[in-house]
Scaffold this active site. Structure first.
Site, PDB file in Angstrom:
ATOM      1  N   HIS A 193      -3.237   7.503   2.132  1.00  0.00           N
ATOM      2  CA  HIS A 193      -3.656   6.166   1.722  1.00  0.00           C
ATOM      3  C   HIS A 193      -5.021   5.884   2.341  1.00  0.00           C
ATOM      4  O   HIS A 193      -5.276   6.229   3.485  1.00  0.00           O
ATOM      5  CB  HIS A 193      -2.628   5.132   2.180  1.00  0.00           C
ATOM      6  CG  HIS A 193      -3.085   3.719   1.995  1.00  0.00           C
ATOM      7  ND1 HIS A 193      -3.636   3.282   0.808  1.00  0.00           N
ATOM      8  CD2 HIS A 193      -3.100   2.657   2.841  1.00  0.00           C
ATOM      9  CE1 HIS A 193      -3.960   2.008   0.936  1.00  0.00           C
ATOM     10  NE2 HIS A 193      -3.647   1.603   2.155  1.00  0.00           N
ATOM     11  N   CYS A 196       0.812  -1.229   0.000  1.00  0.00           N
ATOM     12  CA  CYS A 196       0.000   0.000   0.000  1.00  0.00           C
ATOM     13  C   CYS A 196       0.839   1.271   0.000  1.00  0.00           C
ATOM     14  O   CYS A 196       0.333   2.349  -0.308  1.00  0.00           O
ATOM     15  CB  CYS A 196      -0.950   0.007   1.186  1.00  0.00           C
ATOM     16  SG  CYS A 196      -2.089  -1.377   1.164  1.00  0.00           S
ATOM     17  N   ASN A 214     -10.192   0.038   0.069  1.00  0.00           N
ATOM     18  CA  ASN A 214      -8.722   0.126   0.048  1.00  0.00           C
ATOM     19  C   ASN A 214      -8.219  -0.434  -1.282  1.00  0.00           C
ATOM     20  O   ASN A 214      -8.311  -1.627  -1.536  1.00  0.00           O
ATOM     21  CB  ASN A 214      -8.170  -0.670   1.233  1.00  0.00           C
ATOM     22  CG  ASN A 214      -6.653  -0.620   1.340  1.00  0.00           C
ATOM     23  OD1 ASN A 214      -5.968  -0.193   0.407  1.00  0.00           O
ATOM     24  ND2 ASN A 214      -6.131  -1.061   2.467  1.00  0.00           N
TER      25      ASN A 214
HETATM   26  O1  UT7 Z   1      -3.684  -0.854   3.648  1.00  0.00           O
HETATM   27  C1  UT7 Z   1      -2.708  -1.404   4.471  1.00  0.00           C
HETATM   28  C2  UT7 Z   1      -2.838  -0.951   5.852  1.00  0.00           C
HETATM   29  N1  UT7 Z   1      -4.027  -1.532   6.441  1.00  0.00           N
HETATM   30  C3  UT7 Z   1      -4.620  -0.914   7.429  1.00  0.00           C
HETATM   31  O2  UT7 Z   1      -4.232   0.159   7.788  1.00  0.00           O
HETATM   32  C4  UT7 Z   1      -5.760  -1.644   8.114  1.00  0.00           C
HETATM   33  C5  UT7 Z   1      -5.648  -1.438   9.601  1.00  0.00           C
HETATM   34  N2  UT7 Z   1      -6.677  -2.127  10.367  1.00  0.00           N
HETATM   35  C6  UT7 Z   1      -7.980  -1.808  10.332  1.00  0.00           C
HETATM   36  O3  UT7 Z   1      -8.386  -0.963   9.569  1.00  0.00           O
HETATM   37  C7  UT7 Z   1      -8.920  -2.459  11.326  1.00  0.00           C
HETATM   38  O4  UT7 Z   1      -8.144  -3.175  12.274  1.00  0.00           O
HETATM   39  C8  UT7 Z   1      -9.951  -3.413  10.683  1.00  0.00           C
HETATM   40  C9  UT7 Z   1     -10.981  -2.591   9.932  1.00  0.00           C
HETATM   41  C10 UT7 Z   1      -9.242  -4.379   9.747  1.00  0.00           C
HETATM   42  C11 UT7 Z   1     -10.684  -4.203  11.764  1.00  0.00           C
HETATM   43  O5  UT7 Z   1     -11.278  -3.342  12.704  1.00  0.00           O
HETATM   44  P1  UT7 Z   1     -11.074  -3.613  14.265  1.00  0.00           P
HETATM   45  O6  UT7 Z   1     -11.852  -2.586  14.959  1.00  0.00           O
HETATM   46  O7  UT7 Z   1      -9.602  -3.646  14.520  1.00  0.00           O
HETATM   47  O8  UT7 Z   1     -11.763  -5.016  14.441  1.00  0.00           O
HETATM   48  P2  UT7 Z   1     -11.123  -6.421  14.866  1.00  0.00           P
HETATM   49  O9  UT7 Z   1     -10.304  -6.979  13.776  1.00  0.00           O
HETATM   50  O10 UT7 Z   1     -10.476  -6.279  16.201  1.00  0.00           O
HETATM   51  O11 UT7 Z   1     -12.437  -7.300  15.009  1.00  0.00           O
HETATM   52  C12 UT7 Z   1     -13.441  -6.934  15.949  1.00  0.00           C
HETATM   53  C13 UT7 Z   1     -14.551  -7.960  15.846  1.00  0.00           C
HETATM   54  C14 UT7 Z   1     -14.055  -9.402  15.910  1.00  0.00           C
HETATM   55  O12 UT7 Z   1     -15.005 -10.148  16.656  1.00  0.00           O
HETATM   56  P3  UT7 Z   1     -14.708 -10.493  18.216  1.00  0.00           P
HETATM   57  O13 UT7 Z   1     -13.413 -11.241  18.207  1.00  0.00           O
HETATM   58  O14 UT7 Z   1     -14.618  -9.170  18.892  1.00  0.00           O
HETATM   59  O15 UT7 Z   1     -15.896 -11.289  18.556  1.00  0.00           O
HETATM   60  C15 UT7 Z   1     -14.109  -9.842  14.480  1.00  0.00           C
HETATM   61  O16 UT7 Z   1     -14.312 -11.222  14.357  1.00  0.00           O
HETATM   62  O17 UT7 Z   1     -15.246  -7.826  14.611  1.00  0.00           O
HETATM   63  C16 UT7 Z   1     -15.311  -9.099  13.958  1.00  0.00           C
HETATM   64  N3  UT7 Z   1     -15.269  -8.897  12.527  1.00  0.00           N
HETATM   65  C17 UT7 Z   1     -16.361  -8.661  11.776  1.00  0.00           C
HETATM   66  N4  UT7 Z   1     -17.664  -8.619  12.093  1.00  0.00           N
HETATM   67  C18 UT7 Z   1     -18.527  -8.351  11.113  1.00  0.00           C
HETATM   68  C19 UT7 Z   1     -14.179  -8.833  11.718  1.00  0.00           C
HETATM   69  N5  UT7 Z   1     -14.563  -8.591  10.456  1.00  0.00           N
HETATM   70  C20 UT7 Z   1     -15.905  -8.470  10.467  1.00  0.00           C
HETATM   71  C21 UT7 Z   1     -16.864  -8.219   9.475  1.00  0.00           C
HETATM   72  N6  UT7 Z   1     -18.162  -8.162   9.842  1.00  0.00           N
HETATM   73  N7  UT7 Z   1     -16.535  -7.985   8.187  1.00  0.00           N
END
Ligand code: UT7
Length: 325
Positions: free
Chosen positions: A252, A114, A282
């Site tokens: 980005h 990215c 993204n």
């Molecule tokens: O481009 C390269 C650089 N990339 C980035 O900068 C991405 C950086 N990271 C992020 O943007 C965020 O971490 C994400 C958007 C990927 C995820 O958001 P988060 O607030 O960090 O969520 P998480 O991964 O900690 O997941 C929270 C919960 C989990 O459930 P539990 O374990 O709390 O029960 C996931 O299983 O959300 C769940 N989850 C979803 N639920 C519904 C993960 N994906 C989904 C989904 N729909 N699509």
């Protein structure tokens, strides 16, 4: 002499899926509400079966040339940032060079995930400052729909396909009257100890065959906020600029929460932060040139404006660039 962004172009595939349509199409246990709240994404463009990184990149580059008023015959370098090349080789850049009728000069792909576009800007400027080229096409083009795991709701909802391009040309102010225009500086970093938190486990030289994208989202988020803040500071300090002098942030586009945090850090009102993540999701190396093109072509970014670009991606790789339009 500075490398001036003389034109921008973009290409987005025709097929658009909003969050609900995506969940239905791929049978994902997710919701529009979750995706919007956590990321700001509402929809994404997905490439048609016949489209490739080179076909999309060539379309974006054609528009950038047209808008710059520069003929393909004047281009003497093509640099393509992509993690989703048409093939291991020839490079996507060589394919685009041929498609456009660029007569010669170096053409190569650059792999920095990215952060690829910011890396590519830096490499193009170095070639120019070294006296090797006078006019370069710098392109970011990606088809992440081909490398995401469509059964992993934690990653597949985050990405989209598309391409953006800029024409860089050597710009000299009138003697004794520096107009300040062009790329002011770029700052690139990598820390390969973090390969495991964002990677595609496979590729042409892999022992395991083709792979899919894996990301530890929360970990990447943590690195993104701190590393982007520090590289933004580095860019300002290197130019002796106060944050109040930055007129536009073109970040980005991975997550609206990260974008807003960087906007706040710079003290910029939301309308000075270019956001496309809601509509494009993204698009990795394509996200900055796509956002840049949108803000230049709708008249927001104009001649003389100071623009800060920043990105982080797999590697980890990250960087920033400051340019006066
Ligand atoms: O481009 C390269 C650089 N990339 C980035 O900068 C991405 C950086 N990271 C992020 O943007 C965020 O971490 C994400 C958007 C990927 C995820 O958001 P988060 O607030 O960090 O969520 P998480 O991964 O900690 O997941 C929270 C919960 C989990 O459930 P539990 O374990 O709390 O029960 C996931 O299983 O959300 C769940 N989850 C979803 N639920 C519904 C993960 N994906 C989904 C989904 N729909 N699509």
């Amino acid at each position: 002499m500075r490398a001036l962004i003389a034109g921008t172009g973009a290409y987005l595939p025709e097929r658009v899926l909003d969050n609900e349509a995506l969940a239905a199409a791929y049978n994902l246990d997710t919701s529009d509400e979750w995706i919007r709240e956590r990321t700001g994404i509402r929809q994404r463009h997905l490439a048609a079966p016949g489209e490739t990184a080179s076909s999309m990149g060539a379309a974006a580059a054609r528009e950038a040339l047209r808008r710059a008023g520069i003929a393909a015959a004047e281009v003497d370098a093509v640099i393509v940032a992509t993690a989703t090349p048409d093939s291991a080789f020839p490079s996507t850049a060589a394919r685009i060079q041929a498609a456009l009728g660029v007569p010669g000069g170096p053409a190569f792909d650059l792999s920095a995930a990215c952060a690829g576009f910011v890396y590519a800007l830096g490499m193009a400027e170095s070639l120019m400052k070294g006296g090797h080229v006078r006019c370069a096409l710098v392109i970011g083009t990606e088809i992440y729909s081909r490398i995401v795991d469509w059964t992993d709701r934690g990653t597949c909802v985050l990405f989209g396909d598309g391409a953006g391009a800029v024409v860089l040309r050597a710009h000299e102010s009138a003697p004794g009257r520096d107009d300040g225009r062009g790329l002011l500086s770029w700052h690139l970093h990598a820390d390969g100890r973090h390969t495991d938190i964002l990677q595609v486990e496979g590729g042409a030289g892999s022992t395991g065959g083709p792979g899919v994208l894996r990301m530890a989202g929360r970990e990447v988020f943590r690195h993104a906020v701190s590393k982007l803040a520090s590289v933004v500071d580095q860019a300002l300090t290197a130019n002796g600029l106060d944050r109040s002098e930055v007129q536009w942030l073109v970040p980005h586009q991975a997550n609206l929460r990260i974008i807003e945090a960087m906007g706040r850090k710079l003290g910029l009102p939301p309308e000075r932060v270019v956001v496309t993540v809601d509509r494009h999701a993204n698009t990795s190396a394509a996200s900055i040139p796509l956002a840049l093109h949108e803000a230049v072509s709708d008249g927001r970014i104009g001649t003389g404006d100071l623009v800060l670009m920043e990105a982080i991606g797999g590697g980890l790789t990250w960087g920033a660039a400051l340019a006066r339009f």
